[in-house]
Design a protein around this motif. Structure first.
Motif, short mmCIF file in Angstrom:
data_model
loop_
_atom_site.label_atom_id
_atom_site.label_comp_id
_atom_site.label_asym_id
_atom_site.label_seq_id
_atom_site.Cartn_x
_atom_site.Cartn_y
_atom_site.Cartn_z
N ALA A 80 52.09 -130.86 -42.52
CA ALA A 80 51.81 -129.43 -42.57
C ALA A 80 50.39 -129.11 -42.16
CB ALA A 80 52.06 -128.90 -43.99
N GLY A 81 49.46 -130.01 -42.51
CA GLY A 81 48.06 -129.76 -42.21
C GLY A 81 47.28 -131.05 -42.08
N MET A 82 46.08 -130.91 -41.52
CA MET A 82 45.25 -132.08 -41.27
C MET A 82 43.78 -131.68 -41.36
SD MET A 82 45.00 -134.28 -37.71
CE MET A 82 46.79 -134.43 -37.62
N ILE A 83 42.96 -132.55 -41.89
CA ILE A 83 41.52 -132.39 -41.86
C ILE A 83 40.96 -133.36 -40.84
CG2 ILE A 83 39.36 -132.82 -43.12
CD1 ILE A 83 40.53 -130.27 -44.03
N GLU A 84 40.17 -132.85 -39.90
CA GLU A 84 39.52 -133.69 -38.90
C GLU A 84 38.03 -133.76 -39.24
OE1 GLU A 84 42.01 -132.81 -34.88
OE2 GLU A 84 40.90 -131.13 -35.71
N TYR A 85 37.50 -134.97 -39.24
CA TYR A 85 36.10 -135.18 -39.64
C TYR A 85 35.48 -136.20 -38.70
CZ TYR A 85 32.23 -135.55 -43.05
OH TYR A 85 31.00 -135.50 -43.69
N ILE A 86 34.54 -135.75 -37.88
CA ILE A 86 33.87 -136.64 -36.94
C ILE A 86 32.57 -137.12 -37.56
CG2 ILE A 86 32.67 -136.71 -34.73
CD1 ILE A 86 34.86 -135.12 -33.56
N LEU A 87 32.40 -138.43 -37.61
CA LEU A 87 31.19 -139.01 -38.19
C LEU A 87 30.04 -138.91 -37.20
CD1 LEU A 87 32.61 -142.21 -39.91
CD2 LEU A 87 31.69 -140.18 -41.03
N ILE A 88 28.96 -138.28 -37.63
CA ILE A 88 27.76 -138.14 -36.80
C ILE A 88 26.61 -138.82 -37.54
CG2 ILE A 88 26.21 -136.52 -35.63
CD1 ILE A 88 28.46 -134.46 -35.74
N LYS A 89 26.02 -139.78 -36.93
CA LYS A 89 24.98 -140.60 -37.57
C LYS A 89 23.85 -139.74 -38.13
CE LYS A 89 21.83 -144.48 -36.62
NZ LYS A 89 22.19 -145.20 -37.86
N ASP A 90 23.55 -139.99 -39.38
CA ASP A 90 22.45 -139.33 -40.10
C ASP A 90 22.64 -137.83 -40.29
OD1 ASP A 90 21.11 -141.76 -40.27
OD2 ASP A 90 20.05 -141.45 -38.35
N VAL A 91 23.86 -137.35 -40.07
CA VAL A 91 24.15 -135.94 -40.28
C VAL A 91 25.19 -135.75 -41.38
CG1 VAL A 91 25.00 -133.79 -39.23
CG2 VAL A 91 23.56 -135.35 -37.90
N ASN A 92 26.34 -136.40 -41.23
CA ASN A 92 27.43 -136.20 -42.20
C ASN A 92 28.10 -137.51 -42.62
OD1 ASN A 92 28.81 -136.92 -39.91
ND2 ASN A 92 30.17 -135.14 -39.89
N ASP A 93 27.37 -138.63 -42.43
CA ASP A 93 27.98 -139.94 -42.64
C ASP A 93 27.42 -140.69 -43.85
OD1 ASP A 93 25.49 -140.42 -41.56
OD2 ASP A 93 26.14 -142.12 -40.32
N SER A 94 26.68 -140.01 -44.71
CA SER A 94 26.08 -140.69 -45.86
C SER A 94 27.09 -140.90 -46.97
CB SER A 94 24.90 -139.87 -46.39
OG SER A 94 25.38 -138.65 -46.95
N VAL A 95 26.74 -141.79 -47.91
CA VAL A 95 27.58 -142.02 -49.09
C VAL A 95 27.68 -140.72 -49.90
CG1 VAL A 95 27.76 -143.28 -51.27
CG2 VAL A 95 27.05 -144.48 -49.19
#
Length: 342
Positions: free
Chosen positions: A293-308
């Motif tokens: 029904a739905g999907m979340i797409e998440y692109i990892l960008i270094k030092d932007v949104n990829d931290s723990v």
């Protein structure tokens, strides 16, 4: 305070995004009308048939033949009598319409044979891409909905173009038609150039043609519309095409981080955005096993949104979110390199 994951690199990306000309030049000519109108432009064809007293069922006959013959070049190839199409229609259409207003000018096949990229030239010389992806027992085509894009996402090559123009419903459908000359298509994803929900009327018309039993007869569950998040249009999609899968290009777990990499996020607050996605998940009525029904797409960008810390925030944001059974709710994680290679 700066949210986890936001860095100097992100701020530079944000500044670059502000410099982009988001509007871009308009297309040289709007989609054709009159002479040269593509027969897949439903409203134009049906209007013409009505003006000449020709029954609309003849449009269905022509569409079915065209879809089954993706290599067709001209009306001379159409077996009018065999299709039981009136002679009047056979005489009128070549004067005002074309089988296709676009053409494939380049084809690139991957070394392993899993993908084929088609460079499609439109009637005004603008170009968009469609990609055929082969899987075991099925093939998917990724189609474009605009030339360029208004959204200006800092990690996206198309976003740097600005918006050069919307595609018509026929120009979207012609990508599916061209793809049919490469491989029989079962699935369609609106993940090519452009923001599909920013070209809403044309995308809806294309979706209805794709799922029409008189034309492509694709299952709504085999079609995915991806959006960076246009809240009003997301809710309209749930009303108009509730069983189409909706993929949200989220890319950040907080509003602050999202505004850095997705400029239009400023107009679409994260809580309202997630509520619109929840609304689609609840409205989906698919019954088949494995349906999404739905999907979340998440692109990892270094030092932007990829931290723990971002991972924990994302987990909190998505916790408890699920679609009614059996439709599934998927999470798709991609490194930035994957996007750049498409």
């Amino acid at each position: 305070a700066t949210s986890p994951g936001v860095s100097g690199q992100a701020e530079r990306a944000k500044a670059k995004g502000k410099k982009n000309n988001l509007m871009g030049p308009a297309r040289k000519r709007s989609p054709p009308s009159g002479a040269g109108t593509p027969v897949l432009q439903e409203d134009s064809l049906l209007e013409c048939l009505s003006e000449h007293g020709i029954k609309p069922l003849n449009a269905n006959r022509l569409w079915r033949w065209l879809i089954a013959h993706p290599h067709a070049q001209s009306f001379d190839e159409v077996p009018w009598e065999a299709l039981e199409i009136p002679r009047k229609m056979a005489a009128v259409l070549p004067q005002k319409f074309v089988l296709s207003s676009s053409r494939v000018v380049e084809r690139l096949d991957s070394a392993d044979g899993s993908t084929t990229k088609l460079l499609v030239e439109l009637h005004d010389g603008e170009r968009v891409e469609a990609v055929v992806m082969r899987h075991t027992g099925r093939a998917t085509v990724c189609v474009s909905s605009q030339v360029g894009c208004l959204m200006g996402c800092t990690f996206c090559a198309t976003g740097t173009m600005g918006l050069r123009g919307h595609l018509s419903a026929a120009e979207i459908l012609e990508q599916l038609w061209h793809a049919g000359s490469v491989e029989p298509i079962r699935n369609v994803v609106f993940m090519g150039m452009g923001e599909p929900l920013h070209n809403y009327s044309a995308v809806i018309a294309a979706l209805k043609a794709m799922t029409d039993v008189q034309r492509w007869s694709l299952k709504a569950g085999h079609i995915t519309v991806s959006t960076v998040g246009v809240i009003g249009a997301m809710r309209n999609l749930t009303k108009d095409m509730p069983n189409v899968s909706l993929a949200l290009s989220l890319h950040a777990p907080t509003q602050e981080i999202r505004e850095v990499i997705v400029p239009t996020a400023r107009a679409h607050p994260l809580p309202a955005l997630m509520a619109a996605l929840d609304n689609h998940l609840a409205g989906c009525k698919k019954k088949s096993a494995g349906a999404v029904a739905g999907m979340i797409e998440y692109i990892l960008i270094k030092d932007v949104n990829d931290s723990v810390a971002c991972a924990h925030l994302l987990g909190d944001l998505l916790k408890g979110r699920r679609a009614p059974s059996p439709p599934a709710f998927l999470f798709k994680l991609l490194p930035l390199l994957c996007l750049l290679l498409l």
